[in-house]
Scaffold this active site. Structure first.
Site, mmCIF file in Angstrom:
data_model
loop_
_atom_site.group_PDB
_atom_site.id
_atom_site.type_symbol
_atom_site.label_atom_id
_atom_site.label_comp_id
_atom_site.label_asym_id
_atom_site.label_seq_id
_atom_site.Cartn_x
_atom_site.Cartn_y
_atom_site.Cartn_z
ATOM 1 N N ASP A 9 0.867 -1.171 0.000
ATOM 2 C CA ASP A 9 0.000 0.000 0.000
ATOM 3 C C ASP A 9 0.910 1.229 0.000
ATOM 4 O O ASP A 9 2.083 1.142 0.362
ATOM 5 C CB ASP A 9 -0.892 -0.037 1.243
ATOM 6 C CG ASP A 9 -1.735 1.213 1.377
ATOM 7 O OD1 ASP A 9 -2.321 1.640 0.369
ATOM 8 O OD2 ASP A 9 -1.780 1.763 2.492
ATOM 9 N N ASP A 11 -0.063 5.127 0.851
ATOM 10 C CA ASP A 11 -0.245 6.114 1.926
ATOM 11 C C ASP A 11 -0.331 5.433 3.301
ATOM 12 O O ASP A 11 -1.133 4.530 3.508
ATOM 13 C CB ASP A 11 -1.512 6.937 1.673
ATOM 14 C CG ASP A 11 -1.467 7.657 0.321
ATOM 15 O OD1 ASP A 11 -0.369 8.029 -0.114
ATOM 16 O OD2 ASP A 11 -2.543 7.841 -0.284
#
Ligand SMILES: [Mg+2]
Length: 186
Positions: A9, A11
């Site tokens: 991922d 952020d």
């Protein structure tokens, strides 16, 4: 079976997340140690692919060219640390569009699997939110790792409510990379 592919991922895992979203390259600030961690994973021979929800696109908050500029910056910073990100798959949709690629749905991971012929049983998904772990499990990733940066501190409750657990919980991407490199053969 050794781990071959690491899905990350973006952020809250690689860079500091913001409730106001990351809208331009100047708002993209790496979490300390995350770039070096990607460098270690690269030197460990692992294929690294970023899997990220970016509803800012269809919310009209970020032009596609600025998202590309943010990702150009990410590629450049990672390269400065001896790392390489093979590709970045992003979902541009808002939640109300009910697409098949916004995590926790597995669509982005499945797209990556198709493009790069990835054996998902030998892949690990690393995220800071419950939806990352759920997407990894839904896609059939062999392992999932929850980091405690970003949304990590509140993600376990959501996962418990969904009856799911990550395979490992790490303080941050640096610790997650160490675990993957040490335990990827287990
Ligand atoms: Mg995140």
């Amino acid at each position: 079976m050794p781990i071959q592919t690491v899905f990350l991922d973006r952020d809250g895992v690689i860079n500091v997340d913001s409730p106001d979203y990351i809208k331009c390259r100047d708002e993209f600030h790496p979490i300390p140690g995350s770039l070096a961690a990607i460098g270690r994973l690269t030197r460990g021979g692992l294929n690294i692919i970023v899997i990220t929800n970016q509803s800012v696109i269809n919310r009209g908050m970020v032009p596609l060219r600025e998202l590309q500029a943010i990702h150009d910056k990410l590629h450049r910073l990672v390269a400065e640390h001896g790392g390489r990100i093979t590709d970045i798959f992003f979902c541009p949709h808002r939640p109300d569009e009910n697409c098949d690629c916004r995590k926790p749905k597995p669509g982005l991971i499945e797209r990556a699997r198709e493009r790069y012929a990835i054996d998902l049983s030998r892949a690990v998904m690393v995220g800071d939110s419950a939806k990352d772990i759920l997407a990894g499990k839904a896609a059939g990733c062999g392992r999932t790792v929850l980091v405690q940066t970003g949304n990590g501190p509140t993600a376990m409750r959501t996962l418990e409510e969904a009856g799911q657990r990550p395979d490992h919980i790490a303080a941050d991407l640096a610790a997650a990379a160490d675990w993957i490199l040490a335990h990827g053969d287990a």
